[in-house]
Design an enzyme around this catalytic site. Structure first.
Site, PDB file in Angstrom:
ATOM      1  N   CYS A 178      -2.435   9.495   2.816  1.00 20.18           N
ATOM      2  CA  CYS A 178      -2.004   8.953   1.515  1.00 20.18           C
ATOM      3  C   CYS A 178      -3.000   9.234   0.404  1.00 20.18           C
ATOM      4  O   CYS A 178      -2.613   9.384  -0.749  1.00 20.18           O
ATOM      5  CB  CYS A 178      -1.743   7.456   1.632  1.00 20.18           C
ATOM      6  SG  CYS A 178      -3.174   6.561   2.225  1.00 20.18           S
TER       7      CYS A 178
ATOM      8  N   GLU B  32       0.884  -1.179   0.000  1.00 20.76           N
ATOM      9  CA  GLU B  32       0.000   0.000   0.000  1.00 20.76           C
ATOM     10  C   GLU B  32       0.913   1.217   0.000  1.00 20.76           C
ATOM     11  O   GLU B  32       1.465   1.584   1.036  1.00 20.76           O
ATOM     12  CB  GLU B  32      -0.902  -0.019   1.249  1.00 20.76           C
ATOM     13  CG  GLU B  32      -1.833  -1.213   1.327  1.00 20.76           C
ATOM     14  CD  GLU B  32      -2.963  -1.183   0.304  1.00 20.76           C
ATOM     15  OE1 GLU B  32      -3.219  -0.109  -0.275  1.00 20.76           O
ATOM     16  OE2 GLU B  32      -3.570  -2.237   0.071  1.00 20.76           O
TER      17      GLU B  32
HETATM   18  P1  NAD Z   1       8.225   4.659   4.928  1.00 22.76           P
HETATM   19  O1  NAD Z   1       8.263   3.869   3.680  1.00 22.76           O
HETATM   20  O2  NAD Z   1       9.355   5.548   5.251  1.00 22.76           O
HETATM   21  O3  NAD Z   1       8.070   3.694   6.206  1.00 22.76           O
HETATM   22  C1  NAD Z   1       7.092   2.674   6.284  1.00 22.76           C
HETATM   23  C2  NAD Z   1       7.612   1.532   7.129  1.00 22.76           C
HETATM   24  O4  NAD Z   1       8.775   0.981   6.541  1.00 22.76           O
HETATM   25  C3  NAD Z   1       7.999   1.922   8.552  1.00 22.76           C
HETATM   26  O5  NAD Z   1       7.475   0.959   9.452  1.00 22.76           O
HETATM   27  C4  NAD Z   1       9.515   1.910   8.545  1.00 22.76           C
HETATM   28  O6  NAD Z   1      10.067   1.496   9.765  1.00 22.76           O
HETATM   29  C5  NAD Z   1       9.847   0.906   7.458  1.00 22.76           C
HETATM   30  N1  NAD Z   1      11.073   1.236   6.745  1.00 22.76           N
HETATM   31  C6  NAD Z   1      11.536   2.477   6.425  1.00 22.76           C
HETATM   32  N2  NAD Z   1      12.691   2.395   5.724  1.00 22.76           N
HETATM   33  C7  NAD Z   1      12.953   1.085   5.573  1.00 22.76           C
HETATM   34  C8  NAD Z   1      14.002   0.349   4.938  1.00 22.76           C
HETATM   35  N3  NAD Z   1      15.015   0.959   4.327  1.00 22.76           N
HETATM   36  N4  NAD Z   1      13.949  -1.000   4.983  1.00 22.76           N
HETATM   37  C9  NAD Z   1      12.924  -1.643   5.604  1.00 22.76           C
HETATM   38  N5  NAD Z   1      11.912  -0.988   6.237  1.00 22.76           N
HETATM   39  C10 NAD Z   1      11.929   0.341   6.228  1.00 22.76           C
HETATM   40  O7  NAD Z   1       6.835   5.443   4.860  1.00 22.76           O
HETATM   41  P2  NAD Z   1       6.244   6.500   5.863  1.00 22.76           P
HETATM   42  O8  NAD Z   1       7.055   7.747   5.842  1.00 22.76           O
HETATM   43  O9  NAD Z   1       5.969   5.846   7.182  1.00 22.76           O
HETATM   44  O10 NAD Z   1       4.819   6.782   5.200  1.00 22.76           O
HETATM   45  C11 NAD Z   1       4.615   7.741   4.210  1.00 22.76           C
HETATM   46  C12 NAD Z   1       4.355   7.097   2.863  1.00 22.76           C
HETATM   47  O11 NAD Z   1       3.412   6.057   3.002  1.00 22.76           O
HETATM   48  C13 NAD Z   1       3.737   8.051   1.869  1.00 22.76           C
HETATM   49  O12 NAD Z   1       4.301   7.836   0.605  1.00 22.76           O
HETATM   50  C14 NAD Z   1       2.265   7.648   1.852  1.00 22.76           C
HETATM   51  O13 NAD Z   1       1.586   7.970   0.679  1.00 22.76           O
HETATM   52  C15 NAD Z   1       2.354   6.197   2.063  1.00 22.76           C
HETATM   53  N6  NAD Z   1       1.128   5.695   2.637  1.00 22.76           N
HETATM   54  C16 NAD Z   1       0.348   4.879   1.898  1.00 22.76           C
HETATM   55  C17 NAD Z   1      -0.833   4.418   2.416  1.00 22.76           C
HETATM   56  C18 NAD Z   1      -1.744   3.498   1.638  1.00 22.76           C
HETATM   57  O14 NAD Z   1      -2.656   2.968   2.239  1.00 22.76           O
HETATM   58  N7  NAD Z   1      -1.518   3.299   0.353  1.00 22.76           N
HETATM   59  C19 NAD Z   1      -1.224   4.789   3.700  1.00 22.76           C
HETATM   60  C20 NAD Z   1      -0.391   5.636   4.419  1.00 22.76           C
HETATM   61  C21 NAD Z   1       0.790   6.076   3.888  1.00 22.76           C
END
Ligand code: NAD
Length: 456
Positions: free
Chosen positions: A243, A209
């Site tokens: 999002c 997602e």
């Molecule tokens: P992110 O990708 O930075 O982090 C998400 C998760 O991934 C966290 O739990 C984090 O600990 C983990 N993570 C981060 N870097 C990692 C790595 N290098 N390796 C493994 N795991 C890692 O995202 P965010 O900043 O938490 O969220 C914002 C983004 O999420 C935006 O792009 C938003 O649009 C998207 N989002 C999508 C939805 C949806 O339902 N489609 C919902 C909410 C947010």
């Protein structure tokens, strides 16, 4: 206990078949609901510490969605779990065909910070409803919300069924080394790619997602007052850290001025004074995002807003005009309370501009002309959306939620969530009493003629 130990225990527990009966699954779902209801006070406190989010907004955008999801799953699960009949093709008559759902096994849910409770727990509901065990790793950025989930859920659930583990990049990468049967990830596109790559090593099925820039079209004939009201609500909810929020508006040039005026009015109505903002308005999650957002505001382009309070990490609702697709604010997902408005003279060109970019997670249209709505829907690929509203589509559990292309892979919410955590075994059942000789050797021209007649 380390997550690695818990993974091994969950695997053993899953193989013991205990997660499969309907009664067991319902019991866990009810327990989850009671645990959250009993601990709401702590959930409100933690999210307030993370980003000053009010009780009302926390209930409306987090807890209410989790409770609805739980209610649907509890009510519908026995139906979802039943084998489903499918039509049998002529060649297999008088056989019967059906599909049987089965859980995938030990699952991993990785959450994002912007709605820390629902983005972690709605997939957990789907996982449990489908008969899986689940380890959930909420985001480290919303650290108080993650900690409270770990505290209250790990106290009530045995780790063999549900376990919340905290941590950041390193901990998530360690988890990804384990051979999960399903990974459900919510977050950014670049991290989504990392997850996909890691999952591929074990051929683990994934649901991703992700995000992207979600446009909102405003066409001639739209009720401008209602359009502005609904755009402003969906955009500045959670301070734009949603999002599926409108990322940018594409408006017919002939109604741009009117729309901008109404948006300004609505901002003043919904957020009447800076003093009461903190009660109704969420902070930016951290300084890094705060600074990133400020860089997107070019003073000459400010129509309203552009003001901020760094000590509270608050950026007031900001609308930018005189924007084109070449501006830096149009490069990446904004994910904050900044709304660029781009006028268009030709709808076809505007559609083309959106099509040239990655597929949006959401797309909204404010219009009354059915033909134009249909045109946009058929020409642009995107995850999901609404006509004459924003964001509300995801509150309807009957609508699968998910992205398309880089905005995501797979769907969830209610039955779609159950499907995401299930495998469907296809079964063809034949009786013994009937077996035409057609498929058996020795073959003949006559048999070939019959086969062709059956197929063609
Ligand atoms: P992110 O990708 O930075 O982090 C998400 C998760 O991934 C966290 O739990 C984090 O600990 C983990 N993570 C981060 N870097 C990692 C790595 N290098 N390796 C493994 N795991 C890692 O995202 P965010 O900043 O938490 O969220 C914002 C983004 O999420 C935006 O792009 C938003 O649009 C998207 N989002 C999508 C939805 C949806 O339902 N489609 C919902 C909410 C947010």
């Amino acid at each position: 206990m380390t997550p690695q130990n818990i993974f091994a225990e969950q695997r053993e527990f899953f193989l013991s078949e205990q997660t499969k009966p309907l009664k067991f699954r319902i019991k866990q779902l009810k327990k989850l609901k009671k645990t959250l209801l009993d601990n709401e006070k702590y959930l409100y406190e933690a999210i307030y510490k993370d980003f000053g989010k009010s009780k009302f907004e926390t209930y409306a955008t987090e807890l209410s969605l989790i409770y609805s999801e739980l209610n649907i799953a509890i009510k519908k699960l026995s139906k979802w779990m039943k084998p489903k009949k499918k039509r049998t093709n002529l060649a297999n008559l008088p056989g019967k065909s059906y599909i049987i759902p089965e859980p995938l096994g030990v699952s991993l849910v990785i959450g994002a910070w912007n709605y820390p409770y629902q983005l972690s727990l709605i997939p957990v509901i789907s996982a449990i409803a489908a008969g899986n065990t689940v380890i959930v790793k909420p985001s480290e950025l919303s650290k108080n919300s993650s900690a409270v989930m770990a505290k209250i859920l790990n106290r009530k659930f045995i780790p063999e069924i549900l376990y919340v583990t905290e941590g950041g990049v390193k901990e998530t990468q360690d988890l990804l080394k384990l051979n999960f049967d399903k990974i459900f990830f919510t977050g950014s596109v670049p991290v989504g790619k990392i997850i996909y790559k890691e999952a591929a090593k074990n051929l683990t099925p994934v649901t991703l997602e992700l995000g992207g820039k979600s446009p909102t079209f405003v066409l001639k004939g739209a009720n401008i007052k209602m359009t502005a009201k609904r755009i402003v609500w969906g955009k500045f909810l959670n301070a734009g850290q949603t999002c599926v929020a409108t990322d940018y508006v594409l408006v017919d040039k002939s109604i741009e001025t009117e729309l901008l005026k109404e948006i300004k009015k609505q901002i003043n109505i919904q957020f009447p004074s800076m003093e009461i903002l903190p009660e109704n308005y969420v902070q930016i999650i951290n300084e890094r995002n705060f600074d990133r957002l400020l860089k997107l505001i070019k003073p000459k382009q400010i129509y309203i807003g552009g003001t901020f309070d760094k000590s509270k990490r608050i950026i007031h609702p900001t609308v930018l005009h005189n924007i084109s697709f070449d501006d830096s604010v149009m490069d990446d997902e904004i994910f904050g309370p900044i709304l660029p408005v781009i006028p268009f003279e030709n709808l076809e060109n505007a559609i083309q501009k959106v099509k040239e970019r990655p597929k949006p997670l959401a797309l909204y249209i404010f219009a009354s002309d059915k033909k134009l709505i249909k045109k946009i829907h058929s020409k642009i690929s995107f995850g999901g959306g609404a006509v004459n509203d924003t964001v509300m589509q995801l509150t309807n559990g009957n609508l699968p939620f998910g992205g398309a292309g880089t905005s995501g892979t797979g769907n969830y919410h209610a039955y779609a969530g159950f499907q995401a955590f299930s495998h469907f075994k296809s079964i063809l059942k034949k009786p013994f009493w009937f077996e035409p000789s057609l498929k058996y050797a020795p073959y003949s021209n006559k048999k070939m003629k019959w086969l062709k007649r059956l197929i063609e």
